[in-house]
Scaffold this active site. Structure first.
Site, mmCIF file in Angstrom:
data_model
loop_
_atom_site.group_PDB
_atom_site.id
_atom_site.type_symbol
_atom_site.label_atom_id
_atom_site.label_comp_id
_atom_site.label_asym_id
_atom_site.label_seq_id
_atom_site.Cartn_x
_atom_site.Cartn_y
_atom_site.Cartn_z
ATOM 1 N N ASN A 48 26.813 8.077 21.355
ATOM 2 C CA ASN A 48 26.603 7.645 19.975
ATOM 3 C C ASN A 48 25.107 7.518 19.715
ATOM 4 O OD1 ASN A 48 26.816 5.399 21.764
ATOM 5 N ND2 ASN A 48 27.121 3.989 20.061
ATOM 6 N N ILE A 49 24.727 7.932 18.523
ATOM 7 C CA ILE A 49 23.312 7.904 18.120
ATOM 8 C C ILE A 49 23.244 7.172 16.788
ATOM 9 C CG2 ILE A 49 21.273 9.279 17.573
ATOM 10 C CD1 ILE A 49 22.631 11.585 19.235
ATOM 11 N N GLU A 50 22.663 5.979 16.841
ATOM 12 C CA GLU A 50 22.618 5.141 15.637
ATOM 13 C C GLU A 50 21.350 5.400 14.839
ATOM 14 O OE1 GLU A 50 23.429 1.131 17.020
ATOM 15 O OE2 GLU A 50 25.540 1.655 17.337
ATOM 16 N N CYS A 59 29.102 9.207 16.132
ATOM 17 C CA CYS A 59 29.841 8.785 17.329
ATOM 18 C C CYS A 59 29.674 9.778 18.475
ATOM 19 C CB CYS A 59 31.330 8.683 17.017
ATOM 20 S SG CYS A 59 31.777 7.407 15.847
ATOM 21 N N GLU A 61 31.924 11.019 20.487
ATOM 22 C CA GLU A 61 32.932 12.091 20.519
ATOM 23 C C GLU A 61 32.505 13.253 19.638
ATOM 24 O OE1 GLU A 61 33.289 8.850 19.943
ATOM 25 O OE2 GLU A 61 35.353 8.181 20.282
ATOM 26 N N CYS A 90 37.395 6.353 16.969
ATOM 27 C CA CYS A 90 37.586 5.940 15.576
ATOM 28 C C CYS A 90 38.382 7.001 14.812
ATOM 29 C CB CYS A 90 36.240 5.692 14.907
ATOM 30 S SG CYS A 90 35.398 7.201 14.384
ATOM 31 N N CYS A 93 36.588 10.367 14.126
ATOM 32 C CA CYS A 93 36.528 11.253 15.304
ATOM 33 C C CYS A 93 37.892 11.870 15.575
ATOM 34 C CB CYS A 93 36.034 10.490 16.526
ATOM 35 S SG CYS A 93 34.254 10.141 16.435
HETATM 36 N N1 THU Z 1 31.381 4.629 18.147
HETATM 37 C C1 THU Z 1 31.543 5.795 18.835
HETATM 38 O O1 THU Z 1 30.574 6.386 19.336
HETATM 39 N N2 THU Z 1 32.791 6.303 18.933
HETATM 40 C C2 THU Z 1 33.901 5.728 18.398
HETATM 41 O O2 THU Z 1 34.964 6.336 18.396
HETATM 42 C C3 THU Z 1 33.821 4.374 17.854
HETATM 43 C C4 THU Z 1 32.459 3.899 17.523
HETATM 44 C C5 THU Z 1 30.034 4.078 18.031
HETATM 45 C C6 THU Z 1 29.466 4.135 16.641
HETATM 46 C C7 THU Z 1 28.474 3.005 16.695
HETATM 47 O O3 THU Z 1 27.248 3.501 17.214
HETATM 48 C C8 THU Z 1 29.052 2.021 17.677
HETATM 49 O O4 THU Z 1 30.025 2.722 18.398
HETATM 50 C C9 THU Z 1 29.681 0.794 17.033
HETATM 51 O O5 THU Z 1 30.579 1.158 16.037
#
Ligand code: THU
Length: 136
Positions: A48-50, A59, A61, A90, A93
């Site tokens: 995940n890259i915020e 996300c 995935e 989520c 995804c």
């Molecule tokens: N996140 C994912 O990378 N995959 C998911 O299926 C659920 C959420 C990440 C997004 C965000 O950076 C962090 O988790 C919190 O939501």
């Protein structure tokens, strides 16, 4: 018999767990790692890259799937997702996974590599809207 062996399952989860440490998640601090195995046997990882503009976060995935698609792959066998607490993919995804097939195996594991759930996209997204729905 499954298309993915127990050893391949373990390896994919292990790779997702290692990859998870590269996540860029300074806001949520929730690190997610993914490892995607294609039908051709190639492996693509994702984290995940915020973003400071929160909704533009992506996300793990989706990063793995988009990396694979951008390298010419569209047929996927299995996707491992690793989080600290075995969180599930989520909804967004799941929809992206469904785009490329409902039979892909989804392995959900925690940071210790413990398998929490082995499922398929079909089971994770009942009644999925798929590309077939757009056929005339
Ligand atoms: N996140 C994912 O990378 N995959 C998911 O299926 C659920 C959420 C990440 C997004 C965000 O950076 C962090 O988790 C919190 O939501």
């Amino acid at each position: 018999m499954s298309v993915i062996s127990d050893l391949e399952t373990r390896d994919l989860i292990q790779l997702a767990a290692e990859t998870r440490l590269k996540a860029y998640a300074p806001y949520s601090k929730y690190l997610v790692g993914a490892a995607l195995r294609t039908r051709s046997g190639r492996i693509f990882t994702g984290v995940n890259i915020e973003s400071a503009a929160y909704p533009t976060t992506i996300c793990a995935e989706r990063v793995a799937i988009f990396k694979a698609v951008s390298e010419g792959e569209r047929e996927f066998e299995a996707l491992a997702v690793v989080t600290s607490n075995g969180g599930f993919p989520c909804g967004g995804c799941r929809q992206v996974m469904a785009e490329f097939g409902l039979e892909m195996i989804v392995l959900v594991a925690d940071a210790n590599g413990r398998l929490v759930e082995r499922s398929t996209v079909r089971d994770l997204l009942p009644g999925a809207f798929t590309p077939e729905h757009l056929q005339p």
